[in-house]
Design a protein around this motif. Structure first.
Motif, short mmCIF file in Angstrom:
data_model
loop_
_atom_site.label_atom_id
_atom_site.label_comp_id
_atom_site.label_asym_id
_atom_site.label_seq_id
_atom_site.Cartn_x
_atom_site.Cartn_y
_atom_site.Cartn_z
N VAL A 5 0.85 -1.20 0.00
CA VAL A 5 0.00 0.00 0.00
C VAL A 5 0.88 1.25 0.00
O VAL A 5 0.65 2.19 -0.75
N LEU A 6 1.92 1.24 0.85
CA LEU A 6 2.83 2.38 0.90
C LEU A 6 3.58 2.54 -0.40
O LEU A 6 3.86 3.66 -0.84
N LEU A 9 1.25 4.30 -2.84
CA LEU A 9 1.14 5.73 -2.53
C LEU A 9 2.44 6.45 -2.85
O LEU A 9 2.43 7.60 -3.31
N ALA A 39 -5.56 -0.21 -5.54
CA ALA A 39 -6.05 1.12 -5.90
C ALA A 39 -7.55 1.24 -5.65
O ALA A 39 -8.02 2.27 -5.16
N LEU A 42 -7.99 1.75 -1.95
CA LEU A 42 -7.55 3.09 -1.55
C LEU A 42 -8.54 4.16 -2.00
O LEU A 42 -8.77 5.14 -1.29
N ALA A 47 -8.10 7.54 0.15
CA ALA A 47 -6.67 7.84 0.08
C ALA A 47 -6.23 8.13 -1.35
O ALA A 47 -5.23 8.82 -1.56
N LEU A 48 -6.95 7.60 -2.32
CA LEU A 48 -6.73 7.92 -3.72
C LEU A 48 -8.04 8.39 -4.34
O LEU A 48 -9.13 8.05 -3.86
N TYR A 56 -5.18 8.08 -11.53
CA TYR A 56 -5.32 8.16 -10.08
C TYR A 56 -4.46 9.29 -9.53
O TYR A 56 -3.40 9.62 -10.08
N ILE A 58 -3.53 11.40 -5.43
CA ILE A 58 -3.67 11.33 -3.98
C ILE A 58 -5.00 11.96 -3.56
O ILE A 58 -5.37 13.04 -4.02
N LEU A 62 -6.02 11.31 2.57
CA LEU A 62 -4.61 11.14 2.93
C LEU A 62 -4.02 12.46 3.42
O LEU A 62 -3.21 12.48 4.35
#
Length: 243
Positions: A5-6, A9, A39, A42, A47-48, A56, A58, A62
């Motif tokens: 996940v990180l 991002l 994705a 998120l 977060a997205l 996509y 941010i 987030l």
């Protein structure tokens, strides 16, 4: 799972704020099917965000979470009155930055105040730049642990302009001057149109936790005239943090 996940991002950068699934997969090395699933999750969590073109970016959620980081909450909140005063008096760009928590090779900008007629600069809130090429970065490096400084200088130093100082010995000399004088003038190292005057922000009388700078036009400017104001603002923030 959390690491992937990180990674997803982390694929987004200032140069690439919007990405397709294929681009995310290529940047992270994660299989496309896995990127598609991550994705989607998120996006569902905010977060997205997914644009109409399928790209996509941010998400607002987030940013909301990032704003709760201790460095943002305490430091930025107490620094803002001094940043605003310096900006109001000079009508130039004012920035506040902290070291990258990973290794200190970069700085992260917590805040940037700018006037419409101020010289254009590349940094913005949340952006990162190499420490060796910025005024705030040189201040932070000057007060970093010696071993951390040597790790940074052992790597190839990125050149942005003909004026960027990339020689490790010259950078070490500048860092020594920062520690002695309490400020630095970074002349046209990021863009040839601007220079910055930066000073350290301490936690009271303790360690340096951030750096403050003013960015002004390179042509027709005597940067030394801004040194007292920049140092006074930095000392004000330091006192506020120690209270």
């Amino acid at each position: 799972m959390a690491a992937r996940v990180l990674d997803v991002l982390g694929a987004f950068t200032e140069e690439a704020p919007e990405l397709t699934l294929t681009a995310i997969s290529r940047r992270t090395g994660i299989p496309l099917t896995t990127v598609h699933r991550l994705a989607g999750e998120l996006v569902a969590g905010g977060a997205l965000e997914r644009g109409e073109d399928g790209r996509y970016r941010i998400g607002l959620r987030l940013w909301e979470i990032a704003a709760l980081a201790p460095a943002n909450l305490g430091l930025r909140e107490r620094a803002m009155p001094f940043l605003e005063d310096l900006h109001e008096v000079t009508r130039h760009n004012v920035t506040l930055a902290v070291p990258d928590p990973e290794d200190g090779s970069e700085v992260v900008y917590l805040e940037r105040l700018s006037a419409r007629d101020a010289v254009s600069i590349l940094s913005r809130t949340g952006s990162r730049f190499p420490a060796h090429a910025t005024g705030v970065g040189l201040v932070l490096l000057a007060h970093a642990a010696p071993e951390a400084v040597e790790r940074v200088l052992a790597r190839p130093l990125r050149r942005f302009t003909p004026f960027t100082v990339c020689d490790p010995a010259a950078v070490r000399s500048t860092l020594a001057s920062v520690r002695s004088c309490g400020f630095v003038i970074s002349d046209r190292q990021i863009e040839e149109v601007s220079l910055s005057v930066a000073a350290p922000v301490r936690h009271g009388h303790g360690p340096v936790v951030a750096a403050l700078s003013i960015v002004v036009p390179a042509d027709g400017t005597n940067p030394h005239t801004y040194v007292p104001a920049v140092r006074a603002a930095a000392r004000g923030i330091s006192r506020a943090l120690g209270s």
